[in-house]
Scaffold this active site. Structure first.
Site, PDB file in Angstrom:
ATOM      1  N   CYS A 224      66.515  24.997  63.079  1.00 30.25           N
ATOM      2  CA  CYS A 224      67.368  25.771  62.179  1.00 30.25           C
ATOM      3  C   CYS A 224      67.465  27.217  62.643  1.00 30.25           C
ATOM      4  O   CYS A 224      68.549  27.811  62.657  1.00 30.25           O
ATOM      5  CB  CYS A 224      66.825  25.716  60.748  1.00 30.25           C
ATOM      6  SG  CYS A 224      67.783  26.684  59.564  1.00 30.25           S
TER       7      CYS A 224
ATOM      8  N   CYS B 192      63.542  23.677  55.484  1.00 25.66           N
ATOM      9  CA  CYS B 192      64.360  24.884  55.538  1.00 25.66           C
ATOM     10  C   CYS B 192      65.726  24.678  54.874  1.00 25.66           C
ATOM     11  O   CYS B 192      66.491  23.801  55.276  1.00 25.66           O
ATOM     12  CB  CYS B 192      64.542  25.274  57.003  1.00 25.66           C
ATOM     13  SG  CYS B 192      65.467  26.769  57.280  1.00 25.66           S
TER      14      CYS B 192
END
Length: 375
Positions: free
Chosen positions: A93, A193
């Site tokens: 991410c 996340c």
């Protein structure tokens, strides 16, 4: 006046980062990354980010990155578990979304930098008048997040600011309290996340079908003379003690959610045989749970300062001493990296618990994160 986009999450870290940047004289723009629509906390986070922007009197926008996030992070996660490894979506991410797509879109607003609330430090050195960027661990040892930024490159670092690198979490909350930020004691986000805390099995079952298999308990520490090391039920004393619904749902070192009953002591997963759909568990003191050597394949290796490392390898005749982490929440461990045609052989000084395929190993020299690879 230099312009900077701060990735506002609604949490205390990015909020204090925005304040510090403005206090340094930057023209600050707050942007919330809308990455996942099924997160119940998402609207609360957007509201918090908006309120902080309003309090600091800075512009606020929302970037809709749901399509990119699903493609770059969620699909990566599904594919990893399908292969039987344990991927790390948080690192991907950062590489692909925060310091990839987000950075690219932010720079179109004619800004000089992006900033985040990561507890890391950036250092600039010069080589023949050329700027070289180093990524250092944060001052707060317990909160240091350099591990999660191990795939960043020189360009990404050149365009990034980390205002919290020389602060501790306690100091950050103290600043927020002094400024009357209502999120001064807001809990840190947990789980995946941008998705939040999830029950992994339920999440993965949306894309990966159940497949019932056996769980073997390896009781003996003495091996039998069998050549095939993958058939642990043959090379050790063993017995079937349970069933699982797909070995891809589990990770090496896992103790919980194995659905094993009747044992007074905890049992840990030490091996997954994907082809035969078998899980193997043992006591924590079993040697199969520990490794001193790891081979990192060449195509997974990433260096933040490649020329520096290549010179160091040459100078030290193909090996360098480093400090390592094989997961985020562990202390650094001493190791020697041996370089060969296949990649890197990592030789730890001490045995490492639950080395997990698919996770990232990161390497440090004097608190500088120099590179990483996939186990």
């Amino acid at each position: 006046m230099k312009k900077v986009v701060i990735a506002l999450s609604g949490g205390v870290d990015s909020s204090v980062s925005a304040y510090l940047l403005k206090n340094m004289g930057y023209e600050v723009i707050g942007i919330f990354m809308y990455n996942w629509s099924n997160n119940n906390c998402m609207w609360e986070d957007i509201r918090d980010a908006m309120l902080i922007s309003n309090k600091l009197n800075i512009p606020f926008y929302v970037f809709d990155l749901r399509k990119e996030y699903r493609k770059g992070v969620i699909n990566y996660m599904y594919e990893g578990y399908k292969k039987g490894i344990t991927p790390n979506p948080d690192i991907i991410c950062n590489e692909k979304i925060k310091f990839g797509i987000f950075l690219k879109k932010a720079l179109k607003l004619n800004v000089d930098y992006i900033a985040t609330g990561h507890y890391v430090r950036k250092k600039i050195i010069y080589n023949n008048k050329k700027k070289i960027y180093c990524l250092l661990s944060g001052k707060d040892v317990k909160k240091d997040q350099s591990y999660f930024l191990c795939r960043l490159n020189q360009y990404q670092l050149s365009k990034s600011l980390f205002p919290l690198g020389n602060l501790t979490k306690k100091e950050v909350r103290k600043i927020a309290l002094k400024l009357n930020f209502y999120n001064a004691y807001k809990k840190d986000s947990q789980g995946l996340c941008f998705v939040g805390k999830i029950k992994l099995i339920n999440f993965l079952q949306k894309k990966i079908k159940k497949k019932i298999g056996n769980i073997y308990y390896i009781s003996s520490k003495k091996k039998k003379n069998i050549n095939n090391d993958n058939e642990y039920e043959k090379i050790y004393n063993s017995k079937i003690i349970g069933k699982h619904y797909g070995n891809y749902y589990f990770t090496i070192g896992q103790r919980k959610h194995l659905n094993i009953k009747g044992y007074k002591y905890p049992l840990f997963l030490f091996y997954k045989n994907k082809n035969r759909n078998i899980l193997y568990v043992c006591k924590k003191n079993h040697k199969e749970l520990y490794k001193k050597f790891i081979l990192i394949k060449k195509n997974t290796i990433h260096w933040i300062r490649k020329k520096y490392i290549l010179n160091l390898i040459k100078k030290n005749k193909g090996k360098i001493k480093v400090m390592c982490k094989i997961r985020y929440n562990q202390n650094m461990e001493k190791a020697i990296l041996y370089f060969n045609n296949l990649g890197i052989l990592v030789n730890f000084y001490n045995y490492q618990f639950a080395v997990t395929p698919g996770q990232f190993i990161v390497w440090y020299i004097n608190k500088e994160l120099i590179g990483s690879g996939i186990i």
